[in-house]
Design a protein around this motif. Structure first.
Motif, PDB file in Angstrom:
ATOM      1  N   ASP A 129      17.391  39.739  35.277  1.00 41.02           N
ATOM      2  CA  ASP A 129      17.129  38.514  35.428  1.00 41.02           C
ATOM      3  C   ASP A 129      17.570  37.743  36.486  1.00 41.02           C
ATOM      4  OD1 ASP A 129      15.379  39.151  33.597  1.00 41.02           O
ATOM      5  OD2 ASP A 129      16.286  38.017  31.806  1.00 41.02           O
ATOM      6  N   SER A 130      18.793  37.981  36.746  1.00 46.76           N
ATOM      7  CA  SER A 130      19.560  37.166  38.074  1.00 46.76           C
ATOM      8  C   SER A 130      19.348  37.139  39.117  1.00 46.76           C
ATOM      9  CB  SER A 130      20.469  36.830  37.735  1.00 46.76           C
ATOM     10  OG  SER A 130      21.336  38.007  38.492  1.00 46.76           O
ATOM     11  N   THR A 131      19.845  36.257  40.028  1.00 39.58           N
ATOM     12  CA  THR A 131      19.567  36.541  41.648  1.00 39.58           C
ATOM     13  C   THR A 131      20.442  37.452  42.083  1.00 39.58           C
ATOM     14  OG1 THR A 131      20.235  34.333  42.441  1.00 39.58           O
ATOM     15  CG2 THR A 131      17.695  34.797  41.931  1.00 39.58           C
ATOM     16  N   ALA A 132      22.174  37.964  41.411  1.00 34.99           N
ATOM     17  CA  ALA A 132      23.147  38.358  41.984  1.00 34.99           C
ATOM     18  C   ALA A 132      22.893  39.678  43.058  1.00 34.99           C
ATOM     19  CB  ALA A 132      23.998  38.463  41.025  1.00 34.99           C
ATOM     20  N   PRO A 133      22.088  40.166  41.995  1.00 38.04           N
ATOM     21  CA  PRO A 133      21.782  41.670  43.004  1.00 38.04           C
ATOM     22  C   PRO A 133      20.721  40.979  44.555  1.00 38.04           C
ATOM     23  CG  PRO A 133      20.807  41.990  41.248  1.00 38.04           C
ATOM     24  CD  PRO A 133      20.964  40.753  40.830  1.00 38.04           C
ATOM     25  N   GLN A 134      19.948  39.961  44.870  1.00 32.73           N
ATOM     26  CA  GLN A 134      19.459  39.630  45.872  1.00 32.73           C
ATOM     27  C   GLN A 134      20.830  39.161  46.805  1.00 32.73           C
ATOM     28  OE1 GLN A 134      16.046  39.286  46.353  1.00 32.73           O
ATOM     29  NE2 GLN A 134      15.838  40.418  43.983  1.00 32.73           N
ATOM     30  N   ALA A 135      21.745  37.952  46.366  1.00 32.45           N
ATOM     31  CA  ALA A 135      23.195  37.975  47.069  1.00 32.45           C
ATOM     32  C   ALA A 135      23.313  39.188  47.691  1.00 32.45           C
ATOM     33  CB  ALA A 135      23.964  37.445  46.089  1.00 32.45           C
ATOM     34  N   ALA A 136      24.109  40.322  46.123  1.00 32.61           N
ATOM     35  CA  ALA A 136      24.645  41.568  47.030  1.00 32.61           C
ATOM     36  C   ALA A 136      23.884  41.721  48.350  1.00 32.61           C
ATOM     37  CB  ALA A 136      24.827  42.621  45.793  1.00 32.61           C
ATOM     38  N   ALA A 137      22.847  42.072  48.176  1.00 37.86           N
ATOM     39  CA  ALA A 137      21.644  42.389  49.524  1.00 37.86           C
ATOM     40  C   ALA A 137      21.957  41.813  50.340  1.00 37.86           C
ATOM     41  CB  ALA A 137      20.544  42.993  48.489  1.00 37.86           C
ATOM     42  N   LYS A 138      22.030  40.716  50.050  1.00 41.78           N
ATOM     43  CA  LYS A 138      22.002  39.342  52.094  1.00 41.78           C
ATOM     44  C   LYS A 138      23.367  40.172  52.690  1.00 41.78           C
ATOM     45  CE  LYS A 138      21.134  35.336  53.036  1.00 41.78           C
ATOM     46  NZ  LYS A 138      21.367  33.398  52.852  1.00 41.78           N
ATOM     47  N   GLU A 139      24.309  39.795  52.052  1.00 37.56           N
ATOM     48  CA  GLU A 139      25.764  40.076  52.057  1.00 37.56           C
ATOM     49  C   GLU A 139      25.916  41.533  52.524  1.00 37.56           C
ATOM     50  OE1 GLU A 139      29.101  40.633  49.276  1.00 37.56           O
ATOM     51  OE2 GLU A 139      29.176  39.235  49.348  1.00 37.56           O
ATOM     52  N   ALA A 140      25.375  42.922  52.608  1.00 35.94           N
ATOM     53  CA  ALA A 140      25.390  43.921  52.472  1.00 35.94           C
ATOM     54  C   ALA A 140      24.835  44.052  54.312  1.00 35.94           C
ATOM     55  CB  ALA A 140      24.956  45.008  51.970  1.00 35.94           C
ATOM     56  N   GLY A 141      23.619  43.387  54.108  1.00 38.33           N
ATOM     57  CA  GLY A 141      23.118  43.352  55.356  1.00 38.33           C
ATOM     58  C   GLY A 141      22.166  44.259  54.935  1.00 38.33           C
ATOM     59  N   ASN A 142      20.823  44.616  55.742  1.00 40.50           N
ATOM     60  CA  ASN A 142      19.761  45.819  56.340  1.00 40.50           C
ATOM     61  C   ASN A 142      19.553  46.775  55.172  1.00 40.50           C
ATOM     62  OD1 ASN A 142      20.447  45.801  58.880  1.00 40.50           O
ATOM     63  ND2 ASN A 142      22.478  46.681  58.947  1.00 40.50           N
ATOM     64  N   VAL A 143      19.376  45.895  53.988  1.00 38.58           N
ATOM     65  CA  VAL A 143      18.888  46.338  52.869  1.00 38.58           C
ATOM     66  C   VAL A 143      17.611  44.950  52.064  1.00 38.58           C
ATOM     67  CG1 VAL A 143      19.877  46.510  50.038  1.00 38.58           C
ATOM     68  CG2 VAL A 143      21.612  47.089  51.890  1.00 38.58           C
ATOM     69  N   ILE A 144      16.897  45.677  51.709  1.00 40.80           N
ATOM     70  CA  ILE A 144      15.436  45.051  51.074  1.00 40.80           C
ATOM     71  C   ILE A 144      16.168  44.937  49.288  1.00 40.80           C
ATOM     72  CG2 ILE A 144      14.151  45.031  53.183  1.00 40.80           C
ATOM     73  CD1 ILE A 144      12.123  46.369  51.274  1.00 40.80           C
TER      74      ILE A 144
END
Length: 357
Positions: A216-231
């Protein structure tokens, strides 16, 4: 005062009292598994609560309790809400099922509604959404956009709702990309940003360049943004703050119309128990805006898939489909029945790993 005068006085008082009671607002309660600011599941249920207030104004009073753990704590919280005078209580997480039934048996005059469960009684109804339809659209986009052919999936608990979503996403990713592989991490939580972020990072480190989630959280979105090249894809809510990348679309749960309808039925005396399971066509499942990071041709095909699901022209589980063990499940053109979907406890062919207990 003679007997006739006394009776008239009592009658007048009774009528006045009845009128006052009729003017009392209907009290509508909500029990939430996460905080209202989670940006996902609970946030959308709370938007539904606000829709009830907007629809009925001072004819209703809404109350809620957030971050209620599943289990014994839930039964205490639901009991307290019943004792506080609620007329109807919505319990909004799968693990609230048995606590809801237990409390409802002690308060037969209160209506209860349990989200995503399957147990009902005279004063307990169930409701859910066909999230797997949204997963089909996500899988279609994910299978087309992955460059590593590795898709990560953060799963909450091994219940049919979650397993259906995994299978639907996989089938539709595989249909457009035969080389695609799914890696599934079971988080055993609905809302734990630290755990969810760790799961996303582990999947990304293992080569996944697409992350789907049933948490339910946006934490995976933040982790992906940090990594780059991940959707990524928003879960339960749009999570549009992370667009146009990494979040390229989302599943949006729209509970407002259902809550407004059911509260209205309590108010006019027409509420009855039952089960509601609606999807894209009924508007309970929405597909968030597909960002410009998705190629135009792919966006068009994803929207076409959405429309075919909404109209009923196409079913997310249409054969031929085999189970993970290679046995036949659905023949060519055959579609899954709701009973099988409601109790789904198997992976489809091609997904590796076991479903945990």
């Amino acid at each position: 005062m003679n007997r006739r005068t006394l009776l008239a006085t009592v009658a007048a008082a009774t009528i006045a009292g009845t009128s006052a009671w009729a003017d009392d607002p209907t009290t509508v309660g909500f029990i939430y598994v996460g905080p209202v600011g989670d940006g996902g599941w609970t946030y959308e249920h709370d938007k539904g609560r606000l829709a009830v207030e907007a629809a009925y104004g001072d004819k209703v009073k809404t109350i809620f309790q957030e971050s209620v753990p599943e289990g014994a704590d839930a039964e205490r919280a639901i009991t307290q809400m019943a004792l506080s005078g609620a007329d109807i209580i919505f319990t909004t997480s799968f693990g609230y099922m048995d606590p809801t039934l237990a409390v409802a048996s002690k308060f037969p005059n209160i209506k209860f509604e349990h989200a995503t469960g399957y147990k009902q009684s005279d004063n307990v109804a169930t409701y859910s959404a066909r999230f797997y339809e949204g997963r089909a659209v996500q899988g279609h986009i994910a299978g087309n956009m992955t460059k590593t052919n590795k898709i990560g999936y953060i799963a909450s608990f091994p219940i049919p709702e979650v397993i259906r979503g995994i299978n639907s996403a996989y089938l539709h990713a595989k249909a457009v990309n035969p080389d695609v592989e799914f890696s599934i991490v079971w988080a055993y939580t609905w809302f734990d940003p630290a755990k969810e972020a760790d799961a996303a990072r582990a999947l990304i480190e293992n080569g996944a360049d697409v992350i789907l989630q049933h948490t339910d959280s946006t934490a995976p979105q933040a982790a992906a943004k940090e990594a780059g090249n991940v959707i990524t894809f928003g879960q339960a809510s749009d999570m549009a703050d992370y667009g146009p990348l990494p979040r390229v679309s989302s599943i949006i749960d729209d509970w407002g119309p259902y809550y407004v309808k059911r509260v209205g039925q309590v108010m006019d005396g027409t509420w009855t128990s039952g089960n509601t399971w609606d999807g894209i066509g009924a508007g309970m499942v929405g597909i968030g805006e597909i960002s410009d990071a998705v190629p135009a041709e792919l966006k068009a095909s994803a929207l076409a898939l959405k429309e075919s699901l909404a109209s009923g022209e196409y079913h997310s589980f249409t054969g031929p489909i085999k189970k993970q063990d290679g046995s036949d499940w659905l023949a060519e053109g055959e579609t899954a029945d709701d009973g099988t979907l409601a109790g789904m406890n198997f992976y489809v062919e091609g997904i590796t790993g076991d479903i945990p207990n």
